[in-house]
Motif scaffolding. Structure first.
Motif, PDB file in Angstrom:
ATOM      1  N   TRP A   1      32.181  49.482  45.272  1.00  0.00           N
ATOM      2  CA  TRP A   1      33.204  48.492  45.648  1.00  0.00           C
ATOM      3  C   TRP A   1      32.754  47.749  46.894  1.00  0.00           C
ATOM      4  CZ3 TRP A   1      38.238  47.967  43.350  1.00  0.00           C
ATOM      5  CH2 TRP A   1      38.443  48.820  42.252  1.00  0.00           C
TER       6      TRP A   1
ATOM      7  N   TYR B   1      34.373  52.735  37.988  1.00  0.00           N
ATOM      8  CA  TYR B   1      33.945  51.614  38.832  1.00  0.00           C
ATOM      9  C   TYR B   1      33.597  52.246  40.173  1.00  0.00           C
ATOM     10  CZ  TYR B   1      35.308  47.982  35.554  1.00  0.00           C
ATOM     11  OH  TYR B   1      35.370  47.162  34.464  1.00  0.00           O
TER      12      TYR B   1
ATOM     13  N   LEU C   1      37.213  41.006  46.498  1.00  0.00           N
ATOM     14  CA  LEU C   1      36.800  42.398  46.354  1.00  0.00           C
ATOM     15  C   LEU C   1      36.133  42.534  44.983  1.00  0.00           C
ATOM     16  CD1 LEU C   1      36.989  45.413  47.368  1.00  0.00           C
ATOM     17  CD2 LEU C   1      39.134  45.546  46.114  1.00  0.00           C
TER      18      LEU C   1
ATOM     19  N   LEU D   1      33.658  43.487  38.359  1.00  0.00           N
ATOM     20  CA  LEU D   1      34.955  42.817  38.455  1.00  0.00           C
ATOM     21  C   LEU D   1      35.003  41.987  39.731  1.00  0.00           C
ATOM     22  CD1 LEU D   1      37.368  45.831  37.720  1.00  0.00           C
ATOM     23  CD2 LEU D   1      36.659  44.066  36.084  1.00  0.00           C
ATOM     24  N   ASN D   2      35.634  40.809  39.635  1.00  0.00           N
ATOM     25  CA  ASN D   2      35.847  39.962  40.797  1.00  0.00           C
ATOM     26  C   ASN D   2      37.360  39.873  40.997  1.00  0.00           C
ATOM     27  OD1 ASN D   2      36.051  37.893  42.644  1.00  0.00           O
ATOM     28  ND2 ASN D   2      34.989  36.360  41.399  1.00  0.00           N
ATOM     29  N   LEU D   3      37.870  40.543  42.030  1.00  0.00           N
ATOM     30  CA  LEU D   3      39.320  40.694  42.207  1.00  0.00           C
ATOM     31  C   LEU D   3      39.821  40.027  43.490  1.00  0.00           C
ATOM     32  CD1 LEU D   3      39.282  44.553  41.452  1.00  0.00           C
ATOM     33  CD2 LEU D   3      39.968  42.803  39.818  1.00  0.00           C
ATOM     34  N   PRO D   4      39.847  38.688  43.533  1.00  0.00           N
ATOM     35  CA  PRO D   4      40.322  38.027  44.751  1.00  0.00           C
ATOM     36  C   PRO D   4      41.790  38.348  45.016  1.00  0.00           C
ATOM     37  CG  PRO D   4      40.098  36.439  42.972  1.00  0.00           C
ATOM     38  CD  PRO D   4      39.530  37.732  42.459  1.00  0.00           C
ATOM     39  N   SER D   5      42.172  38.360  46.286  1.00  0.00           N
ATOM     40  CA  SER D   5      43.579  38.645  46.573  1.00  0.00           C
ATOM     41  C   SER D   5      44.396  37.374  46.341  1.00  0.00           C
ATOM     42  CB  SER D   5      43.755  39.168  47.987  1.00  0.00           C
ATOM     43  OG  SER D   5      43.801  38.106  48.888  1.00  0.00           O
TER      44      SER D   5
END
Lengths: 154, 149
Positions: free
Chosen positions: B104, B101, B68, B132-136
């Protein structure tokens, strides 16, 4: 991993199946296998957990589920699994993930909360706060959908 | 939408019958004819209630990774930014959200380096640096069907 035939099958299932009375017969003809073989292979993909769900996806707003809000929570690392499990127990929460934090972003637990209206949403949110004790959160309401497609794998 | 429509939706969201005559199977279950179920489903598609009927696969089991991303995009750059981002076939969802932000999007690809390269390309071509790079890291729940009442 998947074999070449499975890749072909996934190619035909990843978006939408034909809206015909015999959709599997039509897909089988395109792939060049029998309808029985196709059905068997789809069921195998499901058993292996590669196919998570096979069904209809709705436009939720038109189907009556009115509000969905992404809420991200700042949860201390040592209790994140416990809080994640509590959040997952709420029927109004459809998705719950722990995500990597970075830079100035400190919210590590992401939830998608669904409700019929703003008042209901507030009630659900209050209930979640009361149950989990988490107070540091941020609401990320959708203002506009900019893209929504199914992933293309093959 | 009437009661039968709602019953059909609840049935086929969770699991569309994987069988030779799916609409006959549903008809037998809901006490309708095959033709009636088929016509109702066609109408629900035409009316824009049903978006698609298909499979949701496990990206992980197919060797794919996803993440995400959240971007802080100045208002005058939003249109161009969205145009650039949406061109990537790996971007499957993109939402304008009520936060600094504000954009998304989800990214899916055969590996994370490819996603990082794409994000780098997006930064260079749009001048938007703050992505932002927000991997789960862990999944606690994924539920994709809702009870329609």
């Amino acid at each position: 991993m998947v074999d070449e035939l499975e890749k072909k099958i996934i190619h035909h299932l990843q978006d939408t199946i034909p809206f015909t009375e015999r959709p599997f017969a039509d897909i089988a003809t395109k792939i060049g296998i029998s309808e029985k073989e196709l059905i068997k292979r789809i069921k195998e993909l499901k058993e292996k957990g590669i196919l998570r769900r096979f069904g209809a996806t709705l436009y939720h707003q038109r189907a009556g589920v009115k509000t969905n809000v992404m809420v991200a929570w700042n949860v201390p690392e040592n209790i994140v699994d416990e809080v994640g499990a509590l959040m997952a127990g709420f029927e109004e929460i459809s998705h719950c993930y722990k995500r990597k934090i970075q830079g100035d972003w400190k919210y590590n637990l992401f939830t998608m909360i669904h409700s019929n209206n703003k008042k209901d949403f507030k009630k659900v949110l209050d209930k979640i706060i009361e149950t989990t004790g988490m107070k540091d959160y941020i609401m990320l309401s959708t203002l506009k959908e900019l893209k929504k497609v199914s992933p293309t794998y093959y | 939408m009437d009661d039968i429509d709602r019953k059909i939706l609840n049935e086929i969201q969770a699991c569309f019958p994987i069988t030779e005559r799916p609409y006959k199977y549903l008809g037998d279950k809901l006490d309708c004819t095959e033709d009636e179920i088929f016509l109702r489903v066609k109408r629900l598609i035409k009316d824009g209630i049903i978006r698609r009927i298909g499979g949701s696969f496990s990206p992980k089991k197919l060797g794919f990774v996803s993440t995400l991303c959240a971007a802080k995009v100045p208002e005058d750059k939003i249109e161009k930014f969205v145009e650039v981002v949406n061109k990537y076939s790996g971007v499957t969802h993109n939402y304008f959200r009520d936060h600094e932000y504000n954009i998304w999007f989800t990214f899916i690809a055969p590996d994370m380096n490819l996603i990082k390269n794409h994000i780098g390309q997006i930064v260079r071509s749009t001048g938007v640096n703050d992505i932002l790079n927000l991997p789960s890291l862990k999944t606690y729940k994924i539920l994709v069907d809702f009870h329609i009442s």
